[in-house]
Design a protein around this motif. Sequence first.
Motif, PDB file in Angstrom:
ATOM      1  N   PHE A 120     -27.466  20.719  74.244  1.00 46.17           N
ATOM      2  CA  PHE A 120     -28.408  20.447  74.862  1.00 46.17           C
ATOM      3  C   PHE A 120     -28.992  19.064  75.102  1.00 46.17           C
ATOM      4  N   PHE A 121     -28.824  18.234  74.025  1.00 45.52           N
ATOM      5  CA  PHE A 121     -28.922  17.015  74.040  1.00 45.52           C
ATOM      6  C   PHE A 121     -27.657  16.112  74.593  1.00 45.52           C
ATOM      7  N   GLN A 122     -26.792  16.676  74.560  1.00 47.32           N
ATOM      8  CA  GLN A 122     -25.432  16.115  75.468  1.00 47.32           C
ATOM      9  C   GLN A 122     -25.612  16.394  76.782  1.00 47.32           C
ATOM     10  N   TYR A 123     -26.115  17.511  77.329  1.00 48.97           N
ATOM     11  CA  TYR A 123     -26.251  17.727  78.553  1.00 48.97           C
ATOM     12  C   TYR A 123     -27.415  17.038  79.234  1.00 48.97           C
ATOM     13  N   GLU A 124     -28.603  16.895  78.393  1.00 49.98           N
ATOM     14  CA  GLU A 124     -29.723  15.976  78.856  1.00 49.98           C
ATOM     15  C   GLU A 124     -29.374  14.681  79.147  1.00 49.98           C
ATOM     16  N   GLN A 125     -28.507  14.098  78.621  1.00 43.45           N
ATOM     17  CA  GLN A 125     -28.018  12.598  78.959  1.00 43.45           C
ATOM     18  C   GLN A 125     -27.686  12.392  80.383  1.00 43.45           C
ATOM     19  N   GLN A 126     -27.118  13.610  80.755  1.00 45.11           N
ATOM     20  CA  GLN A 126     -26.796  13.670  82.359  1.00 45.11           C
ATOM     21  C   GLN A 126     -27.434  14.909  82.836  1.00 45.11           C
ATOM     22  N   GLU A 127     -28.703  14.923  82.905  1.00 40.74           N
ATOM     23  CA  GLU A 127     -29.247  16.356  83.276  1.00 40.74           C
ATOM     24  C   GLU A 127     -28.847  17.050  84.563  1.00 40.74           C
ATOM     25  N   LEU A 128     -28.865  15.944  85.433  1.00 41.19           N
ATOM     26  CA  LEU A 128     -28.754  16.252  86.907  1.00 41.19           C
ATOM     27  C   LEU A 128     -27.198  16.950  87.139  1.00 41.19           C
ATOM     28  N   SER A 129     -26.255  16.257  86.502  1.00 36.90           N
ATOM     29  CA  SER A 129     -24.865  16.928  86.720  1.00 36.90           C
ATOM     30  C   SER A 129     -24.754  18.264  85.771  1.00 36.90           C
ATOM     31  N   HIS A 130     -25.796  18.423  84.882  1.00 35.79           N
ATOM     32  CA  HIS A 130     -25.679  19.670  83.927  1.00 35.79           C
ATOM     33  C   HIS A 130     -26.799  20.315  83.856  1.00 35.79           C
ATOM     34  N   ILE A 131     -27.545  20.316  85.138  1.00 33.35           N
ATOM     35  CA  ILE A 131     -28.821  21.251  85.174  1.00 33.35           C
ATOM     36  C   ILE A 131     -28.563  22.760  85.167  1.00 33.35           C
ATOM     37  N   ASP A 132     -27.331  23.159  85.570  1.00 32.01           N
ATOM     38  CA  ASP A 132     -26.846  24.486  85.288  1.00 32.01           C
ATOM     39  C   ASP A 132     -26.731  24.975  83.851  1.00 32.01           C
TER      40      ASP A 132
END
Length: 143
Positions: free
Chosen positions: A74-86
């Motif tokens: 989750f926190f890894q995705y959150e660092q680039q949330e727009l590219s990992h929104i899905d």
Amino acid sequence: RGFIMDKQYSIREVSAKFNLPASTLRYYEEVGILTDIPRNSSGKRIYLEKHINRLKTICCFKNTGMSIAQLQEFFQYEQQELSHIDDILKLLTNQKNHILAQLAKMQHDYKHIQKKLAYYQAMKTAVDNHTALPNWQDYKCDN
């Protein structure tokens, strides 16, 4: 002059605030879910409001049964949330579904406890009044 200093917390204060051992806080840092913790001149950790806010999220997610691996994700995705929104939506939706299943199980177990309590209260009343004991079949849960 308008600069406001971020409140600072020691590891002991954060530990007390979240009722977590200092070793857990250090572990969260080690596994990368609590990051960028500065140190003072003596090498002691200094926690800021951003760390307190992150810990609130960590504790919330952990309380719902989220694993360290899922938190890391989750926190890894959150660092680039727009590219990992899905990815974020999928992870949080899965966790929501997990919570709903837990709640359903808890509701079922709660009903069972209520019936046991009613049975034993009826048993106590029967003993106190010297009357016939209740029959568990009258209280039993439907599984």
